[in-house]
Structure formats: C-alpha cells, structure tokens
Scaffold this motif. Structure first.
Motif, PDB file in Angstrom:
ATOM      1  N   THR A 306      40.398   5.033  68.532  1.00 42.45           N
ATOM      2  CA  THR A 306      39.160   5.593  67.967  1.00 42.45           C
ATOM      3  C   THR A 306      39.473   6.562  66.835  1.00 42.45           C
ATOM      4  O   THR A 306      38.998   7.696  66.823  1.00 42.45           O
ATOM      5  CB  THR A 306      38.340   6.305  69.058  1.00 42.45           C
ATOM      6  N   TRP A 307      40.265   6.115  65.880  1.00 44.06           N
ATOM      7  CA  TRP A 307      40.560   6.944  64.709  1.00 44.06           C
ATOM      8  C   TRP A 307      39.458   6.738  63.676  1.00 44.06           C
ATOM      9  O   TRP A 307      39.692   6.266  62.553  1.00 44.06           O
ATOM     10  CB  TRP A 307      41.914   6.573  64.124  1.00 44.06           C
ATOM     11  N   ARG A 308      38.247   7.062  64.055  1.00 45.85           N
ATOM     12  CA  ARG A 308      37.086   6.890  63.172  1.00 45.85           C
ATOM     13  C   ARG A 308      35.979   7.795  63.701  1.00 45.85           C
ATOM     14  O   ARG A 308      36.205   8.551  64.655  1.00 45.85           O
ATOM     15  CB  ARG A 308      36.618   5.434  63.159  1.00 45.85           C
ATOM     16  N   ALA A 313      37.461  11.396  68.403  1.00 44.18           N
ATOM     17  CA  ALA A 313      38.125  11.648  67.124  1.00 44.18           C
ATOM     18  C   ALA A 313      37.665  12.966  66.516  1.00 44.18           C
ATOM     19  O   ALA A 313      38.458  13.673  65.865  1.00 44.18           O
ATOM     20  CB  ALA A 313      37.855  10.490  66.165  1.00 44.18           C
ATOM     21  N   GLN A 314      36.387  13.323  66.719  1.00 46.63           N
ATOM     22  CA  GLN A 314      35.902  14.601  66.209  1.00 46.63           C
ATOM     23  C   GLN A 314      36.642  15.763  66.881  1.00 46.63           C
ATOM     24  O   GLN A 314      36.987  16.760  66.229  1.00 46.63           O
ATOM     25  CB  GLN A 314      34.392  14.737  66.453  1.00 46.63           C
ATOM     26  N   GLN A 315      36.873  15.640  68.169  1.00 49.27           N
ATOM     27  CA  GLN A 315      37.626  16.679  68.879  1.00 49.27           C
ATOM     28  C   GLN A 315      39.061  16.758  68.357  1.00 49.27           C
ATOM     29  O   GLN A 315      39.581  17.840  68.064  1.00 49.27           O
ATOM     30  CB  GLN A 315      37.650  16.366  70.382  1.00 49.27           C
ATOM     31  N   ASP A 340      36.868   4.866  58.168  1.00 47.81           N
ATOM     32  CA  ASP A 340      35.747   5.576  57.574  1.00 47.81           C
ATOM     33  C   ASP A 340      36.278   6.912  57.043  1.00 47.81           C
ATOM     34  O   ASP A 340      37.502   7.127  56.986  1.00 47.81           O
ATOM     35  CB  ASP A 340      34.587   5.752  58.562  1.00 47.81           C
ATOM     36  N   ALA A 341      35.367   7.794  56.641  1.00 49.99           N
ATOM     37  CA  ALA A 341      35.798   9.057  56.043  1.00 49.99           C
ATOM     38  C   ALA A 341      36.614   9.900  57.021  1.00 49.99           C
ATOM     39  O   ALA A 341      37.576  10.579  56.627  1.00 49.99           O
ATOM     40  CB  ALA A 341      34.577   9.839  55.554  1.00 49.99           C
ATOM     41  N   LEU A 342      36.246   9.857  58.310  1.00 47.32           N
ATOM     42  CA  LEU A 342      37.005  10.634  59.291  1.00 47.32           C
ATOM     43  C   LEU A 342      38.422  10.079  59.437  1.00 47.32           C
ATOM     44  O   LEU A 342      39.374  10.838  59.644  1.00 47.32           O
ATOM     45  CB  LEU A 342      36.282  10.640  60.642  1.00 47.32           C
ATOM     46  N   THR A 343      38.584   8.749  59.325  1.00 46.24           N
ATOM     47  CA  THR A 343      39.922   8.158  59.381  1.00 46.24           C
ATOM     48  C   THR A 343      40.816   8.770  58.313  1.00 46.24           C
ATOM     49  O   THR A 343      41.980   9.116  58.568  1.00 46.24           O
ATOM     50  CB  THR A 343      39.847   6.632  59.174  1.00 46.24           C
TER      51      THR A 343
END
Length: 651
Positions: A306-308, A313-315, A340-343
């Motif tokens: 879940t690298w997105r 991933a938020q944590q 995505d941007a978080l990745t």
C-alpha cells in the motif's frame, strides 16, 4: 523390414466418434474412443489433440505430453501450438509457452485464442502494455469471444480499471453464462466497485455449477463480510479452506474476517492462525536467520502493498519523513502496480526503493538478505495484496509487524508494535509475537483547517465507517439509542457502499426488528473530496464507534471537526482503537466498558447541547496537543525500540 500396420476393422472408433462423444457430454466414452484411435493409428494428430483436451491420452500419457505430441505430428497447424501454449501455462512453464504461442500465431495470425493466450502470458510476466496490444488484436478478430473478453477484462482489473473490466466481463458472462472463470472475475470486480448485490447475483448461479470450488466459496464469503455479515462470511470462507486447504487467498480472507466477527473465541483464532503459519512454511525449506552486522547505523526494510494513498501509507509517510538518517538506513520493498502523489513522497523518504511487484517471495527474501537488513518491518500484513507468507522465510534477523489489525500468527515475527492502551498488561488477546508497547502508535491523517461550525436542531448521530464493521450487536445498540432519543436520526455514509441494497437493507432490517422506523436512517452514498467530507462530518452531533472493530481514521476526522465519538472498549487491538484515540486526547470519559454504558453515554450527549457545544470548541485543540500530531516523537520512540531489539539480538 518396415511393414504397414494392419487395417482397422470397419467398426473401429474414429476421430469423428471422439468428437461426437465430446459434443454429447460423454467424456468417458470420448476417452475410450481416443485411446482406441491412437492404438490403431499412433500418428493421428487429431486424436492426440482430442485426447489431450479430454485430459487423458492413450496409455495414460499426461495431458501436456499429449498436446506436445499433437503439435509435433502436425507442426504446421497453428491451433495445435496455441493449445500447447495454453497447456504449458497451466503447467507453470511460461517461457516455453511464449515460444509455442508465438509459433502458433506465426502459422495462423487470425486465431483469436492464440492471440489471447499470448496476451495472458505477457500479462502474467508483467508486460502489461504488450499484453494489451495482443488482446486488442484478438478482439478485432473475434470481439464476442468470451475467452478474449474475460482475459481483457482481467488486464483492466490488474490495472485498477474496474469499470472497464466490469463492462467486458459482463459481456463474457452474457456470451457464455456457464463460463465460471468469467463469473468469478466479474464477482471480484463488482465487489471492488462497491456493488456487492451484483457480485452475489453473479456468484450464486456459479455455485450451482461448481459447489465445491474454493475460489467461489471464498468470494461469496468475502462479499458477505463486505456487507456486514461477518459470521456468515466466515462460515463460507471456512468451507473454501476445507475445499482447498492450500488456498492462500481463502486463508488470507479468513484471517481478515476474524476481526469483524463478534463471536470468534481466542482459541478459534489461535487454531486458524496456526494453520495459516503451517501453510506458509509448507511451500519452502526453512532458512536460518542471517547474521546481524556490527557497524553503526541499522538498516530497516519496509514491506508493503500500500505505497499509495491509503490510511497505512499516510501513517508510515510521517514515520519515514522523521527518521534520523544518522541512526537508520531505510529500504522500501514495494508491491504495487499504480503510483500516486503519496507514492512519490514515500519513495523520496527512503534511501533505497525496490519495486518488488510480481516477484516471488523467494526472490524478495534474497533481496532482503543481500541488502543486509537488520530489521524487516511488515506494514499492515493483513492488507489485501500483502506477502503473508514472507515472514516464514526469515529474510532478516529481526521481523516486526507495524500497523496490523491482529497478530501475524508467525513465530518468525519477533515483535508487534502497539501501545499500553491497545494492549494493556492484562490483555486477553492471543498473539505469537513479543509486544513492544510505545507511548503512542497512531498519527492523525492530513486534515484541513475546516471550521467546526455550530449545530442546531434535532440530534443527528452518525457513522462514517466501513459497513463491514457494523456488527449486529452494534446496530442493536444504535437502535436502542434511537429508541431512547425519539427525535434523533442516524446518518450512515461510507464511499458508495450504502447505495447498494444488500448493505442498506441489512441495516434497515436490524433497525426495524428493534422498532426503529426506516425514515430515521439516512444513507449517503458518494465519494466526496476531503474538505466536503469533513463538512459532512461537522454537520452531525455524535459519532457512534462500531464494535467489535472500531474506526480509526473516521474517529480522528470526527474529533478534528469537534464531533464527540462514543466508543466501546473491546478485548482486542481492533476493539480498542477508539479507546486509544480518546484516551490520547484526554477524553476517556467517552469510552464505555459495557454496551449499556455505551448507550447511556450517547443518550446523555444527545440531551446535553451545552456539553456538545463545549466539545465542538475544544476537541480540535485536544487532538493538536496530543501524540496524534507528534510524528517526530513517534519516530524517535520507534527507532529506539528497533535499535534496542537489534542490540539485544547482537548480544
């Protein structure tokens, strides 16, 4: 001296007899006829091909060998090479299958099945763009071919293009109603699209055709868990495991369902986790743990699917951003097809990024060993797509579970990161790891500075949690609250799931059984932007935490918007998340120790507008001043714990 074989008697079976038996649905007769033809004419490529399709051949030759014999006897027939390619795929020989498929297409470029088979092989090897090209060629030749439609739909499914997948899979099932593979794939995509009623309508007829198929039994169980019927879903998942004890998918779904069920005992959980660990260890030889290095920094590896944009991933993004690189070296092992941007943020936060998508566990374990990882951290191991069997390979000297909902069940998992509220000293929850209790575990997600506007009018209770968490005991408690506050309503919202009748009707049924008119239940379905969602949360008065599986992100969002949350303290990690969050912000007074107390707290809040107004003014500040907003403190505590574990192991 070479002699011709004697002529077959006039009544000897023929290839036509084999075909007739197949078409009439008499496979045993077809197999006998094929054996007789091959006994009389061992050079009959048609008989070999038909015998292979019927799963046996003359003299008991295995199916794959029969396909190969047919292709060798008639090497200029493209359809035989296409069939051989499909058999090699089933046999687990992708490289020879690619060779056979390309040869078949070269001989007969207009064969839709051969083009589709080549697309399947390329998809399975990770060459998705090339696979799409070959599928599209097959579609121009035979656009209504259900095999093409099914496999092209599967490619869309792999790319998270769920609506495109659903459209093709519906066409495949319409073209061939008894094509069970297409039905299974369609059920999966309909569940992903949050349309469980349609998924059930697709699955149930297929179970009449394949009543013992573990994949269908498991998917039915998963859909039932999705709509909130955890106990019923778990029963079907257990049937799937009984049908195929080696099914990793059924086992993973079973373990996930345990956290939603209200009636599962710790003994039952321990037994199932033991079976899961045995399943994981059964597919490879045991390996000794690699030695620890003696140099300065320690190396921490993070394994995740879940690298997105995802709660876990938020944590983790906050943890990685606050690691001190003079203390730790970080490596990400990322299983994901979509970024995505978080990745991008996550990749920038680690020193080494390894894309492990599609690699077998054996190869990932070899990478971890080559990287000399001191501590391998498994992020939310129960999440769909995670490498549940990897811990059994003992790729690192230390293996740690972080942000998981329950024990891993593995003796090889050394530690489970938690805190003193989630796992008090007298916890009765079973676990296989050593518990490492940090001062705090959870961090708040990014939350906008939306105004916590004042509320007036009739009280509105709410839940913004996944309906899978809405157990019957929780719904019954909510019905009692509504009975005692007759002017109040209940808002339920979670993405698009409450648009589905299987979800909303279940809630209405439980409420009606307790005398609550359906007009008092408000369902909202639709995915909102984060700011709009927070405004919707702020337009409620009291959020009701589900049980036995509490909310997490939904609870933090409510508290941020000044809306009090009433929670029931459970006996397991997932049942104490609400207790943990409320305790961290100084509001343990909103935590109940019994269902009766839970109802009483909610009713008292409904009758006390001044207290609700005070909470609306102060809850955000309580969140801001708590450990939920202190990623630097969490990162230090986590690093200290991991370094201590490493040093202890070195000694």
């Amino acid at each position: 001296m070479i002699t011709n074989p004697p002529a077959a008697p006039a009544d000897a079976p023929t290839v036509d007899a084999v075909v007739s038996a197949m078409q009439a649905g008499r496979p045993d007769e077809g197999r006998r006829a094929a054996r007789a033809v091959l006994a009389a004419d061992p050079g009959s490529w048609a008989a070999w091909h038909l015998a292979s399709i019927l799963s046996t051949a003359g003299g008991g030759m295995p199916r794959l060998a029969a396909f190969r014999r047919a292709a060798v006897l008639a090497p200029d027939r493209g359809e035989l090479w296409a069939s051989l390619a499909a058999a090699l795929i089933r046999h687990g020989s992708p490289a020879p299958a690619l060779v056979a498929a390309r040869r078949g297409i070269g001989l007969d470029p207009a064969t839709s099945d051969a083009l589709t088979n080549l697309g399947v092989m390329l998809k399975d090897s990770g060459e998705l763009a090339a696979a799409a090209s070959w599928f599209d060629r097959a579609g121009t030749i035979a656009p209504a071919n259900p095999v093409y439609l099914n496999n092209r739909g599967l490619l869309h499914l792999d790319l998270d293009e769920n609506r495109q997948a659903a459209a093709l899979l519906h066409r495949a099932v319409a073209a061939s109603p008894f094509y069970v593979d297409a039905r299974l794939n369609l059920a999966i995509v309909e569940r992903r699209l949050e349309r469980p009623s349609t998924a059930l309508a697709v699955i149930l007829p297929a179970l009449l055709l394949t009543p013992s198929d573990a994949a269908f039994l498991g998917e039915l169980g998963t859909v039932l868990v999705t709509i909130g019927e955890a106990e019923a879903g778990l029963a079907w998942l257990r049937r799937a495991l009984a049908a195929d004890p080696g099914s990793q998918a059924a086992m993973a779904s079973c373990l996930g369902a345990l956290s939603y069920a209200s009636t599962v005992t710790e003994t039952q959980r321990r037994r199932l986790y033991g079976a899961a660990a045995a399943q994981a260890r059964g597919d490879h030889p045991q390996s000794p743990a690699p030695p620890l290095r003696a140099d300065g920094r320690i190396t921490i590896g993070y394994v995740s699917a879940t690298w997105r944009e995802h709660p876990t991933a938020q944590q983790v993004a906050r943890l990685l951003a606050h690691h001190r690189r003079d203390r730790v070296r970080t490596i990400a092992y990322a299983d994901m097809r979509h970024r995505d941007a978080l990745t991008d943020r996550l990749e920038a936060s680690v020193e080494v990024w390894r894309d492990t998508t599609g690699l077998p566990d054996r190869s990932v374990a070899e990478l971890v060993r080559a990287d000399a990882v001191d501590a391998l951290v498994f992020l939310a191991p129960h999440e769909e797509g995670m490498r549940r069997h990897l811990p059994a390979r003992r790729a690192a000297p230390l293996q740690i579970s972080l942000h998981d909902i329950a024990t891993s069940g593995f003796e090889e998992m050394d530690a489970w990161i938690t805190d003193e509220v989630l796992h008090p000293a007298d916890t009765s929850e079973w676990f296989s790891e050593r518990l490492i209790r940090l001062p705090s575990l959870f961090l708040a997600p990014p939350l906008a500075e939306r105004p916590a506007a004042a509320r007036s009018g009739a009280v509105r209770f709410a839940s913004f949690n996944n309906p899978a968490k809405l157990s019957v005991p929780a719904l019954e408690a909510w019905a009692e609250i509504l009975r005692l506050v007759p002017s109040a309503s209940l808002l339920l919202a979670y993405r698009t799931l409450y648009r589905d009748p299987a979800v909303s009707l279940r809630v209405r049924r439980v409420m009606a059984g307790r005398g609550i008119d359906e007009s008092r239940i408000v369902f909202e379905a639709g995915t909102l932007a984060r700011d709009e969602h927070l405004d919707r949360v702020a337009a409620t008065d009291v959020v009701l935490d589900p049980f036995p599986y509490n909310g997490n992100t939904a609870t933090m969002e409510a508290l941020w918007m000044g809306v009090p949350v009433v929670s029931l303290a459970g006996t397991r990690f997932v049942g104490r998340m609400g207790t943990d969050l409320l305790t961290k912000i100084g509001h343990a007074d909103l935590v109940a120790r019994s269902v009766e107390a839970y109802v009483a707290i909610a009713v008292a809040l409904a009758g006390d507008p001044s207290r609700r107004a005070a909470l609306r003014r102060t809850l955000r500040a309580a969140v801001q001043g708590s450990d939920l907003m202190a990623p630097d403190r969490f990162a230090r505590a986590f690093e200290d714990a991991v370094i201590d574990l490493v040093q202890r192991r070195r000694r």
